[in-house]
Design a protein around this motif. Structure first.
Motif, mmCIF file in Angstrom:
data_model
loop_
_atom_site.group_PDB
_atom_site.id
_atom_site.type_symbol
_atom_site.label_atom_id
_atom_site.label_comp_id
_atom_site.label_asym_id
_atom_site.label_seq_id
_atom_site.Cartn_x
_atom_site.Cartn_y
_atom_site.Cartn_z
ATOM 1 N N GLY A 132 0.785 -1.226 0.000
ATOM 2 C CA GLY A 132 0.000 0.000 0.000
ATOM 3 C C GLY A 132 0.814 1.271 0.000
ATOM 4 N N LYS A 133 2.115 1.176 -0.208
ATOM 5 C CA LYS A 133 2.982 2.361 -0.138
ATOM 6 C C LYS A 133 2.641 3.373 -1.221
ATOM 7 N N THR A 134 2.578 2.919 -2.467
ATOM 8 C CA THR A 134 2.300 3.835 -3.571
ATOM 9 C C THR A 134 0.898 4.418 -3.459
ATOM 10 N N SER A 135 -0.018 3.668 -2.867
ATOM 11 C CA SER A 135 -1.372 4.180 -2.670
ATOM 12 C C SER A 135 -1.369 5.403 -1.766
ATOM 13 N N VAL A 136 -0.455 5.438 -0.799
ATOM 14 C CA VAL A 136 -0.340 6.618 0.072
ATOM 15 C C VAL A 136 -0.018 7.848 -0.768
ATOM 16 N N ILE A 137 0.939 7.706 -1.687
ATOM 17 C CA ILE A 137 1.317 8.814 -2.572
ATOM 18 C C ILE A 137 0.126 9.264 -3.410
ATOM 19 N N SER A 138 -0.597 8.290 -3.982
ATOM 20 C CA SER A 138 -1.734 8.615 -4.850
ATOM 21 C C SER A 138 -2.834 9.334 -4.101
ATOM 22 N N LEU A 139 -3.027 8.989 -2.829
ATOM 23 C CA LEU A 139 -4.078 9.633 -2.050
ATOM 24 C C LEU A 139 -3.695 11.049 -1.646
ATOM 25 N N VAL A 140 -2.419 11.274 -1.337
ATOM 26 C CA VAL A 140 -1.980 12.626 -0.988
ATOM 27 C C VAL A 140 -2.170 13.564 -2.184
ATOM 28 N N ALA A 141 -1.849 13.078 -3.377
ATOM 29 C CA ALA A 141 -2.010 13.889 -4.591
ATOM 30 C C ALA A 141 -3.441 13.863 -5.106
ATOM 31 N N VAL A 155 16.493 9.192 7.020
ATOM 32 C CA VAL A 155 15.253 9.967 7.105
ATOM 33 C C VAL A 155 14.873 10.167 8.570
ATOM 34 N N ASP A 156 13.920 11.068 8.809
ATOM 35 C CA ASP A 156 13.505 11.348 10.180
ATOM 36 C C ASP A 156 12.702 10.191 10.783
ATOM 37 N N ARG A 157 11.874 9.574 9.940
ATOM 38 C CA ARG A 157 11.019 8.512 10.447
ATOM 39 C C ARG A 157 10.677 7.547 9.333
ATOM 40 N N ILE A 158 10.494 6.284 9.684
ATOM 41 C CA ILE A 158 10.144 5.236 8.724
ATOM 42 C C ILE A 158 8.781 4.676 9.109
ATOM 43 N N LEU A 159 7.878 4.604 8.138
ATOM 44 C CA LEU A 159 6.566 3.987 8.327
ATOM 45 C C LEU A 159 6.572 2.631 7.630
ATOM 46 N N VAL A 160 6.271 1.590 8.370
ATOM 47 C CA VAL A 160 6.354 0.223 7.845
ATOM 48 C C VAL A 160 4.941 -0.292 7.601
ATOM 49 N N PHE A 161 4.683 -0.705 6.348
ATOM 50 C CA PHE A 161 3.364 -1.203 5.965
ATOM 51 C C PHE A 161 3.417 -2.708 5.701
ATOM 52 N N ARG A 162 2.318 -3.356 6.047
ATOM 53 C CA ARG A 162 2.195 -4.792 5.775
ATOM 54 C C ARG A 162 0.729 -5.111 5.505
ATOM 55 N N LYS A 163 0.456 -5.590 4.292
ATOM 56 C CA LYS A 163 -0.895 -5.978 3.882
ATOM 57 C C LYS A 163 -1.904 -4.851 4.130
ATOM 58 N N GLY A 164 -1.495 -3.626 3.784
ATOM 59 C CA GLY A 164 -2.402 -2.488 3.860
ATOM 60 C C GLY A 164 -2.523 -1.842 5.214
ATOM 61 N N LYS A 165 -1.754 -2.299 6.184
ATOM 62 C CA LYS A 165 -1.823 -1.718 7.518
ATOM 63 C C LYS A 165 -0.474 -1.141 7.929
ATOM 64 N N LEU A 166 -0.514 -0.077 8.713
ATOM 65 C CA LEU A 166 0.703 0.506 9.273
ATOM 66 C C LEU A 166 1.041 -0.294 10.541
ATOM 67 N N VAL A 167 2.130 -1.053 10.478
ATOM 68 C CA VAL A 167 2.457 -1.964 11.596
ATOM 69 C C VAL A 167 3.555 -1.435 12.494
ATOM 70 N N GLU A 168 4.445 -0.569 11.948
ATOM 71 C CA GLU A 168 5.538 -0.032 12.773
ATOM 72 C C GLU A 168 5.894 1.362 12.289
ATOM 73 N N GLU A 169 6.466 2.161 13.175
ATOM 74 C CA GLU A 169 7.037 3.438 12.766
ATOM 75 C C GLU A 169 8.121 3.843 13.748
ATOM 76 N N GLY A 170 9.108 4.565 13.226
ATOM 77 C CA GLY A 170 10.233 4.989 14.041
ATOM 78 C C GLY A 170 11.440 5.232 13.169
ATOM 79 N N SER A 171 12.571 5.571 13.787
ATOM 80 C CA SER A 171 13.804 5.760 13.028
ATOM 81 C C SER A 171 14.393 4.410 12.665
#
Length: 607
Positions: A405-414, A569-585
């Motif tokens: 779902g990573k690219t979908s995040v980009i598409s939704l922001v735009a 980067v300042d922070r990393i968002l980790v996605f798995r099967k459409g869900k945000l499962v982890e975040e942090g440096s």
């Protein structure tokens, strides 16, 4: 609605009225063309009268006339006849020119409207409709409408005018002979109705199959490299030939209907002539009518069946236009799912705060039947309840397996797509409340496979913005690191690029795309989508150096698989099967030993 679902939902009269809407702005030219058409009809209908007068008053006169007098009558008839034909020539020229002029203007208007519509449609529409099929709408389908206006519509009006004029002249000359002719009309109308219905279905099938052939051709030309790589030439050729055979069968069916019409109309015409000669000849023998009138009637009958025969061509054009109109107006009537609200907000400048609030997103519904008792299960979810916030100026990396779902995040922001549930906000405002054009103008996107248009490098960087001085273009190119290779080209910034930037390396195209993004959005918001995924290490180092310079002070989202991009980067968002499962440096996530750590071991440990 898919364009093929629009079939059988419109009627000829309704479609014809919609086509005539495009003719309305040119009503003056149409009015003059119709006036010329009336003149042409009168001159054509008067032609047999000259023949009648010549026979009855010179060739077979009732009274005794000297030979010289007969020659004088014939000369007068011939001169007057030629004058009438000159008028007919001028009227036909004016009619043809004016209608063709109107047709070309309508063609331009319709083609422009279709292109503008395609530019406004959301990306999901193009996921479902092949490019080749859409190209058919702008080319052959629009041309069919042009043929309907210039040939079919005006030709049909001309034929109707001529038929009415001929029948009127025949009724005035001798109503009994006219009835002999008119008794054949119900039979003719029944036959043409039957053939017209058959033609309509055949043309609908042909247009559908033609679109499939064009779509297959476009797809195979675009993928010719993959075809040759996997030696699929024979399979693709066989598939294309099957589609071509279906198209050929549809055309053969059309030709069958078309070929049937001419012999039937021709036979009915000759039968009518024979009936007129039999009945009218008896009238001549009895002295009830003159020989000239019988000859004139015979000419009228032949003239009458000529436009009736021409109606087969008009039906041909008409059915092709109606089939094309169904598809064109089906496209123009497609709802614009991504549209501006009436009170859409302008974008002056973004601070760059981005937030996803319980976002659920799917590109479409599942193809299988809707599961009972669970409405949410009918959607093929790509993002499931995603929530996060990006601070202004923060650099964020999105990580996850393919399809996470990573690219979908980009598409939704735009706002290339809209969410089904939740909301995406920029600076606290839902992206659906912004003006689309201003929103996207404030977002710089560099894709994994950047698209370059045919034209010069400078034109690709400007993208139509002539207000940008060349010095600014070169300054940004130097800043990004693209000026070095551009200046090395034979014509520098005036070097003409081929389709999709053919002739440039992937890295060079990436540098141009990055230059273009920064040139048009120097101070707002930058989003990067796997910009260094397909370049070599040396080129990657150049791009990364440019990236870190241009990301300074800008909110940045990066989708990348290389450690050199992610770890700083300042922070990393980790996605798995459409869900945000982890975040942090980077260090924090490795320390947790979770999903990111596993991805690191699999994807980055060897790097």
């Amino acid at each position: 609605m898919h364009e093929e679902e629009a079939f059988r939902k419109s009627f000829d009269a309704k479609l014809a009225r919609r086509i005539l809407v495009y003719v309305r702005p040119y009503w003056k030219q149409v009015a003059w063309a119709l006036f010329a058409l009336v003149i042409s009809t009168l001159t054509a209908a008067s032609t047999p009268l000259f023949l009648k007068y010549a026979i009855d008053n010179a060739i077979v006169p009732r009274g005794a006339l000297e030979a010289l007098q007969r020659y004088q009558v014939l000369l007068g008839v011939a001169v007057l006849f030629m004058l009438v034909r000159v008028v007919d020539f001028i009227a036909n020229y004016a009619q043809t020119y004016l209608i063709s002029w109107v047709g070309q203007h309508v063609l331009y208007d319709l083609r422009s409207e279709i292109f503008a519509k395609l530019q406004r449609l959301h990306l999901g529409y193009f996921d479902k409709n092949p490019v080749g099929r859409l190209m058919t709408r702008v080319t052959s389908d629009v041309d069919a409408i042009n043929q309907f206006i210039t040939g079919g519509l005006v030709g049909l009006i001309a034929d109707v005018f001529l038929i009415l004029g001929l029948v009127t002249f025949m009724l005035v000359l001798n109503w009994k002979l006219a009835l002999v002719v008119l008794v054949m009309m119900p039979i003719f109308l029944g036959v043409t109705t039957w053939i017209r219905n058959g033609m309509r279905e055949s043309y609908r099938t042909m247009r559908l199959r033609l679109a499939r052939v064009n779509a297959s051709l476009q797809e195979n030309l675009a993928g010719v490299q993959t075809t040759q790589l996997y030696s699929r030439e024979l399979e693709n050729e066989a598939r294309f030939n099957r589609l071509s055979l279906d198209l050929r069968a549809a055309w053969v069916q059309i030709v069958g209907w078309f070929a049937l019409f001419f012999p039937i109309v021709g036979f009915l015409g000759e039968f009518t002539v024979a009936s007129v000669v039999w009945f009218g000849g008896g009238q001549v023998v009895q002295g009830a009518v003159t020989l000239g009138l019988l000859v004139a009637f015979t000419d009228y009958v032949r003239q009458l069946f000529q436009p009736l025969q021409d109606l087969s061509d008009k039906f041909n054009i008409f059915q092709a236009a109606m089939a094309s109109a169904e598809r064109i107006f089906g496209l123009l009537d497609t709802p614009e799912e991504i549209s501006d609200k009436p009170d859409a907000k302008p974008v002056l400048r973004f601070r760059g705060e981005i937030a996803f609030e319980d976002v659920w997103f799917a590109y479409g519904k599942r193809e299988e039947a809707k599961p009972h008792g669970n409405p949410e299960a009918e959607w093929d979810w790509v993002l499931r309840g995603v929530s996060f916030k990006i601070r202004p100026g923060e650099k964020i990396a999105l990580v996850g397996a393919t399809g996470a779902g990573k690219t979908s995040v980009i598409s939704l922001v735009a706002r290339f797509y809209d969410v089904q549930k939740g909301q995406v906000t920029i600076d606290g405002t839902d992206v659906r409340d912004y003006c689309q054009q201003e929103l996207r103008r404030s977002i710089g996107i560099v894709l994994q496979d950047p698209f370059l248009f045919s034209g010069t490098i400078e034109e690709n960087l400007r993208l139509g913005n002539e207000d940008i001085p060349f010095e600014r273009i070169r300054e940004v190119a130097c800043f990004v690191g693209a000026d070095e290779f551009i200046s090395a080209l034979p014509k520098g910034y005036q070097t003409v690029l081929h389709e999709r930037g053919g002739g440039l390396s992937t890295g060079q195209k990436q540098l141009l795309a990055l230059t273009r993004a920064i040139l048009h959005n120097p101070d707002i918001l930058l989003i990067l989508d796997e910009a260094t995924a397909n370049v070599d290490s040396e080129t990657e180092a150049k791009i990364q150096e440019a990236l870190w310079r241009v990301m300074e002070g800008r909110t940045s989202i990066i989708i990348a698989h290389r450690l050199s991009t992610i770890r700083h980067v300042d922070r990393i968002l980790v996605f798995r099967k459409g869900k945000l499962v982890e975040e942090g440096s980077h260090e924090e996530l490795l320390g947790k030993g979770g999903y990111y750590a596993k991805l690191y071991e699999l994807q980055y440990a060897q790097g």
